[in-house]
Design a protein around this motif. Sequence first.
Motif, PDB file in Angstrom:
ATOM      1  N   GLY A 102     -55.492  18.354  24.278  1.00  0.00           N
ATOM      2  CA  GLY A 102     -55.674  19.278  24.384  1.00  0.00           C
ATOM      3  C   GLY A 102     -56.896  20.341  24.029  1.00  0.00           C
ATOM      4  N   ILE A 103     -57.583  19.668  22.793  1.00  0.00           N
ATOM      5  CA  ILE A 103     -58.839  20.676  21.748  1.00  0.00           C
ATOM      6  C   ILE A 103     -59.507  20.923  22.867  1.00  0.00           C
ATOM      7  CG2 ILE A 103     -60.419  20.487  20.083  1.00  0.00           C
ATOM      8  CD1 ILE A 103     -58.803  18.010  18.824  1.00  0.00           C
ATOM      9  N   GLY A 104     -59.854  20.240  23.701  1.00  0.00           N
ATOM     10  CA  GLY A 104     -60.599  21.132  24.565  1.00  0.00           C
ATOM     11  C   GLY A 104     -61.120  21.780  25.416  1.00  0.00           C
ATOM     12  N   LYS A 105     -59.483  21.624  26.286  1.00  0.00           N
ATOM     13  CA  LYS A 105     -59.463  23.003  27.046  1.00  0.00           C
ATOM     14  C   LYS A 105     -58.871  23.986  26.005  1.00  0.00           C
ATOM     15  CE  LYS A 105     -60.893  20.842  30.958  1.00  0.00           C
ATOM     16  NZ  LYS A 105     -61.646  20.144  30.453  1.00  0.00           N
ATOM     17  N   ALA A 106     -58.135  23.829  25.033  1.00  0.00           N
ATOM     18  CA  ALA A 106     -57.758  25.083  24.304  1.00  0.00           C
ATOM     19  C   ALA A 106     -59.334  25.910  23.972  1.00  0.00           C
ATOM     20  CB  ALA A 106     -57.581  24.857  22.998  1.00  0.00           C
ATOM     21  N   LEU A 107     -60.637  25.398  24.064  1.00  0.00           N
ATOM     22  CA  LEU A 107     -61.947  25.699  23.943  1.00  0.00           C
ATOM     23  C   LEU A 107     -61.749  26.429  25.022  1.00  0.00           C
ATOM     24  CD1 LEU A 107     -63.513  23.307  21.428  1.00  0.00           C
ATOM     25  CD2 LEU A 107     -63.092  25.345  20.353  1.00  0.00           C
ATOM     26  N   GLU A 108     -62.023  25.875  25.851  1.00  0.00           N
ATOM     27  CA  GLU A 108     -62.298  26.425  27.289  1.00  0.00           C
ATOM     28  C   GLU A 108     -61.781  27.609  27.144  1.00  0.00           C
ATOM     29  OE1 GLU A 108     -63.628  24.896  31.736  1.00  0.00           O
ATOM     30  OE2 GLU A 108     -62.801  23.034  29.948  1.00  0.00           O
ATOM     31  N   THR A 109     -60.087  27.536  27.556  1.00  0.00           N
ATOM     32  CA  THR A 109     -59.590  28.822  27.755  1.00  0.00           C
ATOM     33  C   THR A 109     -59.734  29.878  26.676  1.00  0.00           C
ATOM     34  OG1 THR A 109     -58.176  28.218  26.613  1.00  0.00           O
ATOM     35  CG2 THR A 109     -57.945  27.738  28.516  1.00  0.00           C
ATOM     36  N   GLY A 110     -60.125  29.328  25.304  1.00  0.00           N
ATOM     37  CA  GLY A 110     -60.590  30.966  24.682  1.00  0.00           C
ATOM     38  C   GLY A 110     -61.931  30.993  25.206  1.00  0.00           C
ATOM     39  N   MET A 111     -62.992  30.124  25.427  1.00  0.00           N
ATOM     40  CA  MET A 111     -64.789  31.263  25.855  1.00  0.00           C
ATOM     41  C   MET A 111     -64.135  31.777  27.534  1.00  0.00           C
ATOM     42  SD  MET A 111     -67.032  27.809  24.722  1.00  0.00           S
ATOM     43  CE  MET A 111     -65.840  26.541  24.960  1.00  0.00           C
ATOM     44  N   LEU A 112     -63.380  31.153  28.165  1.00  0.00           N
ATOM     45  CA  LEU A 112     -63.007  32.214  29.446  1.00  0.00           C
ATOM     46  C   LEU A 112     -62.276  33.505  29.020  1.00  0.00           C
ATOM     47  CD1 LEU A 112     -61.736  28.530  31.418  1.00  0.00           C
ATOM     48  CD2 LEU A 112     -63.761  30.157  31.288  1.00  0.00           C
ATOM     49  N   ALA A 113     -61.108  33.488  28.121  1.00  0.00           N
ATOM     50  CA  ALA A 113     -61.000  35.256  27.865  1.00  0.00           C
ATOM     51  C   ALA A 113     -61.568  35.713  27.255  1.00  0.00           C
ATOM     52  CB  ALA A 113     -59.775  34.471  27.019  1.00  0.00           C
ATOM     53  N   ALA A 114     -62.910  35.241  26.394  1.00  0.00           N
ATOM     54  CA  ALA A 114     -64.089  35.801  25.873  1.00  0.00           C
ATOM     55  C   ALA A 114     -64.809  36.710  26.975  1.00  0.00           C
ATOM     56  CB  ALA A 114     -64.038  35.485  24.676  1.00  0.00           C
ATOM     57  N   GLU A 115     -65.428  35.547  28.034  1.00  0.00           N
ATOM     58  CA  GLU A 115     -66.106  36.120  29.230  1.00  0.00           C
ATOM     59  C   GLU A 115     -65.453  37.017  29.777  1.00  0.00           C
ATOM     60  OE1 GLU A 115     -66.702  32.061  31.249  1.00  0.00           O
ATOM     61  OE2 GLU A 115     -68.032  32.022  29.943  1.00  0.00           O
ATOM     62  N   ALA A 116     -64.383  37.522  30.445  1.00  0.00           N
ATOM     63  CA  ALA A 116     -63.655  37.688  30.529  1.00  0.00           C
ATOM     64  C   ALA A 116     -63.942  39.774  30.321  1.00  0.00           C
ATOM     65  CB  ALA A 116     -61.948  37.307  31.770  1.00  0.00           C
ATOM     66  N   ILE A 117     -63.172  38.935  29.018  1.00  0.00           N
ATOM     67  CA  ILE A 117     -63.469  41.000  28.063  1.00  0.00           C
ATOM     68  C   ILE A 117     -65.146  41.135  28.268  1.00  0.00           C
ATOM     69  CG2 ILE A 117     -62.794  41.990  26.027  1.00  0.00           C
ATOM     70  CD1 ILE A 117     -60.837  39.397  25.137  1.00  0.00           C
ATOM     71  N   ALA A 118     -65.536  40.137  27.660  1.00  0.00           N
ATOM     72  CA  ALA A 118     -66.908  40.897  27.313  1.00  0.00           C
ATOM     73  C   ALA A 118     -67.559  41.650  28.634  1.00  0.00           C
ATOM     74  CB  ALA A 118     -67.567  40.045  26.859  1.00  0.00           C
ATOM     75  N   GLY A 119     -67.270  40.507  29.935  1.00  0.00           N
ATOM     76  CA  GLY A 119     -67.862  40.980  31.102  1.00  0.00           C
ATOM     77  C   GLY A 119     -68.173  41.842  31.167  1.00  0.00           C
ATOM     78  N   ALA A 120     -66.236  42.505  31.135  1.00  0.00           N
ATOM     79  CA  ALA A 120     -65.747  43.215  32.306  1.00  0.00           C
ATOM     80  C   ALA A 120     -66.371  44.994  32.209  1.00  0.00           C
ATOM     81  CB  ALA A 120     -64.067  43.772  31.736  1.00  0.00           C
ATOM     82  N   GLY A 121     -67.417  45.129  31.074  1.00  0.00           N
ATOM     83  CA  GLY A 121     -67.585  46.315  30.817  1.00  0.00           C
ATOM     84  C   GLY A 121     -66.520  47.746  31.147  1.00  0.00           C
ATOM     85  N   THR A 122     -66.798  48.533  32.399  1.00  0.00           N
ATOM     86  CA  THR A 122     -66.032  49.522  32.514  1.00  0.00           C
ATOM     87  C   THR A 122     -65.215  49.220  33.991  1.00  0.00           C
ATOM     88  OG1 THR A 122     -67.293  51.101  34.002  1.00  0.00           O
ATOM     89  CG2 THR A 122     -67.207  51.569  31.175  1.00  0.00           C
ATOM     90  N   ALA A 123     -65.338  47.822  34.092  1.00  0.00           N
ATOM     91  CA  ALA A 123     -64.455  47.445  34.857  1.00  0.00           C
ATOM     92  C   ALA A 123     -62.746  47.766  35.219  1.00  0.00           C
ATOM     93  CB  ALA A 123     -64.601  46.002  35.733  1.00  0.00           C
ATOM     94  N   GLY A 124     -62.341  47.731  33.336  1.00  0.00           N
ATOM     95  CA  GLY A 124     -60.977  47.697  33.734  1.00  0.00           C
ATOM     96  C   GLY A 124     -60.100  47.174  33.779  1.00  0.00           C
ATOM     97  N   ASP A 125     -58.714  47.393  33.379  1.00  0.00           N
ATOM     98  CA  ASP A 125     -57.696  45.739  32.902  1.00  0.00           C
ATOM     99  C   ASP A 125     -57.545  45.051  34.294  1.00  0.00           C
ATOM    100  OD1 ASP A 125     -56.973  47.407  30.224  1.00  0.00           O
ATOM    101  OD2 ASP A 125     -55.442  47.942  30.904  1.00  0.00           O
ATOM    102  N   ALA A 126     -57.318  45.955  35.509  1.00  0.00           N
ATOM    103  CA  ALA A 126     -57.199  44.866  36.624  1.00  0.00           C
ATOM    104  C   ALA A 126     -58.433  44.118  36.808  1.00  0.00           C
ATOM    105  CB  ALA A 126     -56.826  45.164  37.445  1.00  0.00           C
TER     106      ALA A 126
ATOM    107  N   PRO B 292     -64.473  13.874  25.749  1.00  0.00           N
ATOM    108  CA  PRO B 292     -65.995  14.505  26.333  1.00  0.00           C
ATOM    109  C   PRO B 292     -66.128  15.764  26.346  1.00  0.00           C
ATOM    110  CG  PRO B 292     -65.943  12.454  27.113  1.00  0.00           C
ATOM    111  CD  PRO B 292     -64.188  12.445  26.251  1.00  0.00           C
ATOM    112  N   ASP B 293     -64.956  16.078  26.796  1.00  0.00           N
ATOM    113  CA  ASP B 293     -64.846  17.726  27.316  1.00  0.00           C
ATOM    114  C   ASP B 293     -64.597  18.603  25.857  1.00  0.00           C
ATOM    115  OD1 ASP B 293     -62.170  16.776  26.645  1.00  0.00           O
ATOM    116  OD2 ASP B 293     -61.137  19.226  27.916  1.00  0.00           O
ATOM    117  N   ALA B 294     -63.695  18.103  25.058  1.00  0.00           N
ATOM    118  CA  ALA B 294     -63.663  18.991  23.550  1.00  0.00           C
ATOM    119  C   ALA B 294     -65.082  18.800  23.371  1.00  0.00           C
ATOM    120  CB  ALA B 294     -63.222  17.987  22.301  1.00  0.00           C
ATOM    121  N   GLN B 295     -65.922  17.811  23.022  1.00  0.00           N
ATOM    122  CA  GLN B 295     -67.386  17.482  22.313  1.00  0.00           C
ATOM    123  C   GLN B 295     -68.146  19.028  23.254  1.00  0.00           C
ATOM    124  OE1 GLN B 295     -68.670  13.698  20.795  1.00  0.00           O
ATOM    125  NE2 GLN B 295     -66.853  13.038  21.463  1.00  0.00           N
ATOM    126  N   CYS B 296     -68.221  18.604  24.502  1.00  0.00           N
ATOM    127  CA  CYS B 296     -69.532  19.517  25.184  1.00  0.00           C
ATOM    128  C   CYS B 296     -69.004  21.354  24.535  1.00  0.00           C
ATOM    129  CB  CYS B 296     -68.643  19.430  26.702  1.00  0.00           C
ATOM    130  SG  CYS B 296     -69.600  20.492  27.927  1.00  0.00           S
TER     131      CYS B 296
END
Length: 403
Positions: free
Chosen positions: A302-326, A53-57
């Motif tokens: 591992g498929i579901g959580k791999a997908l989830e971590t990939g999306m979390l990485a994208a959200e961190a980068i896309a949502g940062a704006g000008t906030a910087g690396d930290a 189910p987590d992968a399908q979600c």
Amino acid sequence: MAPEPADCEVLVVGAGPAGSACAQMLARAGLDVLLVDRQDFPREKVCGDGLIPDAQCALARLGVLDAVLARATTASHVACVAPRGWRVEVPANLAVLPRRELDEIVRRAAVEAGARWFAPARFEAPLADAAGRVAGARLRLADGTVIGLRTRWTVLATGAAAPPLLAADMCGRRAPSGVALRGYVRNEAVAGRSRQLEVVWHRALRRGYGWIFPCGAGVFNIGVGLLHGPAGIEPDLNLRELFATFTSMHAPARELMQGGCLQGELKGAPLRCSLEGVCWSRPGLLVAGEAAGSTYSFTGEGIGKALETGMLAAEAIAGAGTAGDAAVGRHYEAALKALKPRFAAYEHANRVNNHPWIADLVIWRAQRSPGILRRLSGVLDESYNPGQLVTARGLLRLLLPVS
């Protein structure tokens, strides 16, 4: 010959579930994303191919679940088989699709969302600026040429192999958490009566487990997995011998192999579990998917959580704006830390693999108790903590009447 890739805002290395999910989300957010992989697609990938189910979600969030299910073999139960031969059918929303097809669907969706694609290109090392921040990567192309790409962020989604993590100075542990070996077997005679997934525990499997998953068209994914115990992976472990043991001692596996035709070679791969053994971020770089340890211990899923971590990485980068690396690093690491309790529960439940008598007890009781059967179903959809099954209190409760 395709032109060499150009600089970009975000370079995503690895086009498996984590990398392609990350690339799609970043492209949707309007960033210039380059997705690369050391192999061209479609390509083979060692995996059990099961989608719980987590992968399908996660696939639904990416808008590709319907495309996946249209090609997948669906199932309503997974059969759990104990060392003593007891068997229980655990209800769950399940599907099976070979990774060659699944990963191509997810990769193509990233490209359709606007990500640029280039392969084959092997990650050699990060490029650093004068302050030590990752500012790109060196890639080796198919003709041996090494090029340098400049980028604002790099996401490493290169799977369980240690070399890319070592090259990026992100590897805290070289040794994998586990290993697996799988093959595809065509057997039309078995296909007519074997429609559910099957997971098997037995003492002869040396703290491991075997599986048989139907892929459709008379083809089955059959394999063995071994996750670390207190002493780690046995140094003299031979996965082919373990596979031979499974296909001789388990009657359905024996029948499948004796009357079937192996499709291609048996292939093995390492596993990285429990979000451990790796650094998750450094300035300019995030690590996602199995490279970050996104596979569950105990189940090896591992498929579901791999997908989830990939999306979390994208959200961190896309949502940062000008906030910087930290800020990006803090956001991403906080999101992964929020997942850690789930991984810890499955790590604790790995005692079932280390002590097969627990599987005997759990499956024997589940045959007699709808309540325990519901708990096992909850392990698959993450509504029940699997670690509770193997605590002293949990084992005691298995001996008491449960409605």
